[in-house]
Design a protein around this motif. Structure first.
Motif, short mmCIF file in Angstrom:
data_model
loop_
_atom_site.label_atom_id
_atom_site.label_comp_id
_atom_site.label_asym_id
_atom_site.label_seq_id
_atom_site.Cartn_x
_atom_site.Cartn_y
_atom_site.Cartn_z
N SER A 78 12.34 1.24 -7.54
CA SER A 78 11.04 1.54 -7.86
C SER A 78 10.59 -0.23 -8.09
N TYR A 79 9.26 -0.19 -7.08
CA TYR A 79 9.26 -2.00 -7.17
C TYR A 79 7.00 -1.75 -7.73
N LYS A 80 7.19 -2.20 -8.90
CA LYS A 80 5.56 -1.75 -9.39
C LYS A 80 4.85 -0.72 -9.36
N THR A 81 5.80 0.45 -9.42
CA THR A 81 5.42 1.61 -9.64
C THR A 81 4.30 2.19 -10.32
N GLU A 82 3.93 0.66 -11.73
CA GLU A 82 3.96 1.44 -13.55
C GLU A 82 2.29 1.32 -12.82
N GLY A 83 1.62 2.46 -13.16
CA GLY A 83 0.30 2.78 -13.66
C GLY A 83 -0.47 2.70 -11.87
N ALA A 84 0.86 2.89 -11.07
CA ALA A 84 0.70 3.33 -9.55
C ALA A 84 -0.29 4.45 -9.15
N GLU A 85 -1.47 4.11 -8.20
CA GLU A 85 -2.06 5.62 -7.56
C GLU A 85 -1.65 6.08 -6.77
N VAL A 86 -1.24 5.05 -5.86
CA VAL A 86 -0.80 5.33 -4.18
C VAL A 86 0.86 4.39 -4.58
N ILE A 87 2.30 5.19 -3.91
CA ILE A 87 3.35 4.98 -3.64
C ILE A 87 3.58 4.71 -2.36
N LEU A 88 4.13 4.10 -1.72
CA LEU A 88 4.38 3.81 -0.18
C LEU A 88 5.61 3.74 -0.33
N ILE A 89 6.23 4.92 0.46
CA ILE A 89 8.01 5.12 0.48
C ILE A 89 8.65 4.71 1.96
N THR A 90 9.25 3.52 1.44
CA THR A 90 10.07 3.71 2.92
C THR A 90 11.79 3.30 2.73
N THR A 128 6.07 -6.93 -0.62
CA THR A 128 5.24 -8.59 -0.31
C THR A 128 3.54 -8.15 -0.58
N ALA A 129 3.35 -6.89 0.44
CA ALA A 129 2.17 -6.52 0.91
C ALA A 129 1.52 -5.73 -0.69
N ILE A 130 2.54 -4.92 -1.19
CA ILE A 130 2.32 -4.69 -2.74
C ILE A 130 1.97 -5.78 -4.07
N ASP A 131 3.20 -7.05 -3.27
CA ASP A 131 1.60 -8.05 -4.29
C ASP A 131 0.99 -8.24 -4.08
N LYS A 132 0.51 -8.51 -2.89
CA LYS A 132 -0.73 -9.20 -2.38
C LYS A 132 -2.10 -8.01 -3.18
N MET A 133 -1.82 -6.32 -2.31
CA MET A 133 -2.59 -5.76 -3.30
C MET A 133 -2.53 -5.84 -4.56
N ARG A 134 -1.64 -5.94 -5.30
CA ARG A 134 -1.67 -5.78 -6.81
C ARG A 134 -2.57 -6.78 -7.37
N GLU A 135 -2.00 -8.20 -6.79
CA GLU A 135 -3.77 -9.59 -6.87
C GLU A 135 -4.30 -8.71 -6.49
N LYS A 136 -4.96 -8.02 -6.05
CA LYS A 136 -6.87 -7.74 -5.86
C LYS A 136 -6.74 -7.01 -6.57
N GLY A 137 -6.13 -5.85 -8.01
CA GLY A 137 -6.13 -5.43 -8.04
C GLY A 137 -5.96 -3.98 -8.07
N MET A 138 -5.07 -3.72 -6.98
CA MET A 138 -5.01 -1.89 -6.09
C MET A 138 -3.73 -1.72 -7.06
N GLN A 139 -4.06 -0.27 -7.44
CA GLN A 139 -2.84 -0.14 -7.66
C GLN A 139 -1.90 0.75 -6.81
N VAL A 140 -1.18 0.01 -6.47
CA VAL A 140 0.29 0.07 -5.50
C VAL A 140 1.61 -0.06 -6.28
N GLY A 141 2.26 0.89 -5.43
CA GLY A 141 4.07 0.68 -6.14
C GLY A 141 4.15 0.65 -4.90
N LEU A 142 6.21 0.39 -4.95
CA LEU A 142 6.49 1.12 -3.44
C LEU A 142 7.97 1.98 -4.27
N VAL A 143 8.20 2.61 -4.01
CA VAL A 143 10.12 3.25 -4.11
C VAL A 143 11.43 3.53 -2.91
#
Lengths: 392, 313
Positions: A255-267, A277-292
Motif C-alpha cells: 500500500s502507498y498513501k492509502t490512509e484516508g484515501a477515497e480512491v485507490i489505484l490498483i496496479t 509519483t502521480a499519487i504524490d502530486k495529487m496528494r499535494e493538491k489535497g486529493m485523497q488518493v492512494g495506491l495498492v
C-alpha cells in the motif's frame, strides 16, 4: 557481504539464478527475455556456474526439457516472454500437476497480432489458470530478491509447485538500476539445497504423468488447487525470513498513501513507481488518493487485498491487458469477483492502459483518478475504459 | 566400429534377460504388435533405464492411474515432446552426477513415441534433441496411423492405406502420399546409430535396442508395429504380417552405424507385395493397378536402400 552495484535488471535476474546454483537451464531466445539466458550462458561457459545449459529448439521444448530435468531431481530454470510463453501454454499446466518446482522468469510482453516486442501483461494474463505461483516485480531489487524467493518457495516440501516471477519487458528488464546483490554465503543461508523426495531413479521406480480417468481427474485437479492455495503460507514465511536476514520485507500487496484515501489505484509491475509519483502530486493538491499494488498474484491474496483497500469508496484498477469481448480486464475481473460478496464493497472502475509498450504517464494516472472521482458520482456508461487511445 | 559396440555379443534365444521393464498386465488390444515390440526392446535395454513416453497407445495402455505396467521410472508429459523431456532428464542426470548429488552410474534414457508423435507433431523436438547430441534412445513404434484416437492417417501411413481420414471414395483411393522416411531424417542428423526393427525378428530387434542404448549420443530405432484394430487383421496375425512386411521388402531391416548403411536381412527373392496387402482390411479397396503401383514403389525404395548400403540386387 552484499554489494550495491549498478546492474541491468536482466543480469540481476540471472545473477540470482547463478547464486541459487541451479543444475539446468533450458534456453530459447525471445525478446525481451534474451539478456537473462545470454548472461546465464556466459556464466556457465566461464565455469562460474556448474549447470547444464540446454539451448532447446523452441519454448515448447524449453518447458518440456525443464519438466524432464525437474523430474530427475535437478534445480531447474528457464525464462521467456510473450509468444514464447504462449507456445509453452500446453506444457505449463503439466508442471504443477506433477508438483515440479521449476522457476521461470517471464519478461512480460504483448502478444501478436499485431506483432509487438514491447511491454504489457497480455502474455501472462492469458496464463491465469496454469496453477503456477506468480509474483510481479516492481524494480530491479525485487527481481533479484523474488527469483531467490521463487526457488525457496517452489522447493519447499509443503509447496512443490512451479513459480513465475513476472517483470516488465524493456521498461524494467533492460534498465540499469542500483541493486544489492547478495553473496553466495548469504544466499546459502536463505536457500537450502533442493532435495527431492521423489525423482526418476531406476533404484526406486515411479511412474509420473499417468492417465487420469474420470474417477480421478477431478480429485487430481482439486489436489493441485489446494496445494496452490496453501502455498501462500510458505510464500509469506519465506518473505518474512528474507526480511529477517537481509532487511527487505515484502508483502503480497503493498500500500502507498492509502490512509484516508477515497480512491485507490490498483496496479501491478513497474508502472507502480510512476503511479506513486502521480499519487504524490495529487496528494499535494489535497486529493485523497492512494495506491495498492500486487506483488503476489497467484494464489490471489484476497484477505491481504481486502485489508489494504478497507475504507476506500472507489477503486481504479489499471489493467495492462485487454480481455476482448469481456466485461473488463483480467485484474479487474479478479478483484470484482473477490469483492462481490463483501458488504459495503467499493465501486470498481477499470482502465486499460499501456498496451504494447504505450507509456503510462503521471498524467495518465491523474486522468484515471479524476475519472474515478467523476464516476463515483455519475455512473459511467461503459464497462471499462481504454486510456491513452489516439482517436483519428 | 563404435567402441561401445565392440564387446556386445548379442542376445541368444536361450539366454534372454529375465527382468521385464514393461510388465504384463497392461491394457493393449489383443494381438497388439506394438506392445510386443516395446516389451522386447525394453527387455533388451534393461532395468537400469528411465522411460519417457509420448502420448499414444503405449502411454494409455500402461499408465491408467492408479495402476502402472512400468517396472522402471517412467514419465509422460505430452504428445509431441518426448524427445525434449528426455533431453532435460538426460542433461539433468549428467550434471547431478558431475556435482556428486546422485551416484555416478550410467542410466539409459529411452524416449518412445508412435508414428504420429515421431513423424508429425514431435518431429521438431526429436530433431532438436538429436542435433544437440543428447545420449538417449528414441524408439518410434510405427503402426502407420493415429491408432490411439481411432485410426487417422499420419505422414507415416503407407500409400493407398485406408484410414478414417484417408478413406477411399469416388475421388480417393485412400492415403495419397508416400510414407515419410523418418530413419533417413534421423540419419541426416549425423547421429551414431539408426536402425529399423520388427518384432517378427525378435533377436534382431533386441540386439538393435541394446546397441542403441550402448552407443554414446542419440540413437534412433524405428520399429514396425502391427495394429490388428487399425489394420483390420486378425489378432493372431501380428507376427505373420510383420514377417511378410520384411519378406516383401515393404519394411526392410537395416542399420546405419555412423552413417554407414548395413542391410541386416537382404531379401534376394522378395515375395509379391500383394501377399502382404491382401492380409489386411486397410488395403482391401485397392485395385490391381494400385497394387502394381505400390509394388513399383517398394522396389524403387529397396533399390535406393541397396545403393546406400553399396550393394546390388
Amino acid at each position: 557481504m552484499a554489494k550495491r552495484i549498478g546492474m541491468e535488471v536482466s543480469i540481476a535476474a540471472s545473477e540470482a539464478v547463478k547464486l541459487a546454483d541451479v543444475d539446468l537451464i533450458a534456453a530459447y531466445p525471445i525478446t525481451p527475455q534474451t539478456h537473462i539466458v545470454e548472461h546465464l550462458s556466459e556464466v556457465v561457459a566461464d565455469g562460474e556456474l556448474d549447470a547444464a545449459f540446454v539451448p532447446v529448439e523452441s519454448e515448447h521444448s524449453a518447458m518440456s526439457c525443464c519438466i524432464g530435468s525437474s523430474a530427475a531431481g535437478a534445480r531447474t530454470f528457464t525464462a521467456t516472454s510473450s509468444q514464447g510463453l504462449a507456445l509453452m501454454h500446453e506444457i505449463l499446466f503439466i508442471a504443477p500437476a506433477m508438483r515440479l518446482p521449476i522457476v521461470m522468469v517471464v519478461a512480460n510482453r504483448a502478444l501478436s497480432g499485431p506483432i509487438s516486442i514491447w511491454n504489457d501483461h497480455s502474455d501472462i494474463m492469458a496464463e491465469q489458470d496454469i496453477a503456477w505461483i506468480q509474483t510481479f516485480a516492481e524494480n530491479g531489487q525485487e527481481v533479484f530478491d523474488l527469483v531467490l524467493h521463487a526457488f525457496r518457495v517452489a522447493e519447499d516440501s509443503k509447496v512443490l509447485l512451479p513459480v513465475i516471477v513476472n517483470l516488465d519487458g524493456f521498461t524494467l528488464s533492460h534498465v540499469i538500476e542500483p541493486i544489492e546483490i547478495l553473496d553466495k554465503a548469504e544466499v546459502d543461508k536463505y536457500l537450502p539445497p533442493y532435495k527431492p523426495k521423489v525423482r526418476l531413479d531406476p533404484r526406486k521406480p515411479v511412474s509420473m504423468g499417468l492417465v487420469g480417468i474420470p474417477e480421478i481427474y477431478t480429485e487430481a485437479k482439486k489436489a493441485t488447487n489446494e496445494a496452490l492455495i496453501n502455498s501462500k503460507r510458505v510464500v509469506l514465511k519465506a518473505w518474512k525470513e528474507f526480511g529477517d536476514l537481509f532487511g527487505r520485507y515484502y508483502n503480497p500487496v503493498e500500500s502507498y498513501k492509502t490512509e484516508g484515501a477515497e480512491v485507490i489505484l490498483i496496479t501491478m509491475g513497474s508502472i507502480s513507481e510512476t503511479a506513486m509519483t502521480a499519487i504524490d502530486k495529487m496528494r499535494e493538491k489535497g486529493m485523497q488518493v492512494g495506491l495498492v499494488r500486487f506483488r503476489l498474484w497467484k494464489p490471489f491474496p484476497a484477505p491481504e487485498f481486502k485489508k489494504a483497500i478497507a475504507g476506500a469508496q472507489t477503486l481504479a484498477v489499471v489493467d495492462r491487458a485487454l480481455s476482448p469481448g469481456g466485461a473488463c480486464g483480467p485484474v479487474a475481473e479478479e478483484i470484482k469477483a473477490a469483492l462481490y460478496a463483501e458488504r459495503g464493497r467499493p465501486k470498481v472502475y477499470n482502465f486499460i492502459a499501456g498496451l504494447g509498450g504505450r507509456d503510462v504517464t503521471v498524467e495518465n494516472f491523474e486522468e484515471i483518478v479524476s475519472k474515478a472521482f467523476t464516476y463515483a458520482k455519475k455512473r459511467p456508461k461503459q464497462l471499462y475504459e481504454m486510456i491513452g487511445v489516439r482517436e483519428i | 566400429m563404435i567402441k561401445e559396440l565392440e564387446n556386445f555379443k548379442g542376445f541368444s534365444a536361450k539366454k534372454l534377460p529375465l527382468a521385464d521393464p514393461l510388465a504384463s498386465g497392461h491394457r493393449a488390444c489383443q494381438g497388439c504388435g506394438e506392445v510386443l515390440a516395446l516389451k522386447l526392446a525394453m527387455k533388451a535395454i534393461g532395468m537400469n533405464s528411465i522411460v519417457v513416453s509420448a502420448t499414444g497407445c503405449m502411454e494409455i495402455i500402461t499408465s491408467t492411474f492408479p495402476q502402472t505396467a512400468w517396472n522402471v521410472p517412467w514419465l509422460h508429459v505430452a504428445f509431441e515432446n518426448a524427445a525434449a523431456v528426455a533431453s532435460g532428464t538426460e542433461a539433468a542426470l549428467k550434471v547431478l552426477m558431475r556435482k556428486g548429488k546422485i551416484p555416478q552410474k550410467h542410466i539409459d534414457i529411452v524416449a518412445i513415441g508412435g508414428d504420429g508423435a515421431t513423424a508429425d507433431i514431435g518431429l521438431q523436438s526429436l530433431s532438436g534433441a538429436m542435433e544437440r547430441g543428447h545420449d538417449f534412445v528414441y524408439i518410434c513404434l510405427d503402426n502407420e496411423a493415429y491408432m490411439n484416437t481411432g485410426v487417422q492417417r499420419s505422414s507415416s501411413t503407407p500409400y493407398g492405406a485406408m484410414t478414417t481420414t484417408s478413406p477411399p471414395g469416388k475421388k480417393s483411393f485412400g492415403q495419397a502420399t508416400k510414407k515419410k522416411n523418418v530413419p533417413a531424417i534421423a540419419v541426416a542428423h549425423n547421429i551414431p546409430y539408426v536402425a529399423t526393427a520388427s518384432p517378427a525378428y525378435f533377436l534382431d530387434l533386441m540386439n538393435k535396442a541394446k546397441k542403441a542404448a550402448l552407443v554414446k549420443g542419440p540413437a534412433y530405432l524405428h520399429i514396425y508395429s502391427s495394429c490388428p484394430t487399425g489394420w483390420r487383421h486378425g489378432g493372431d496375425l501380428a507376427i505373420e504380417i510383420s514377417k511378410l512386411a520384411v519378406e516383401t521388402n515393404v519394411f526392410p531391416l537395416y542399420e546405419v552405424i555412423e552413417g554407414k548403411y548395413i542391410i541386416n536381412r537382404k531379401i534376394t527373392k522378395p515375395k509379391p507385395v500383394a501377399e502382404y496387402l491382401k492380409k489386411q482390411g486397410r488395403f482391401r479397396h485397392l485395385t490391381d493397378d494400385l497394387i502394381a503401383q505400390i509394388q513399383r514403389q517398394v522396389d524403387e525404395e529397396y533399390d535406393k536402400l541397396l545403393k546406400l548400403a553399396g550393394e546390388t540386387a
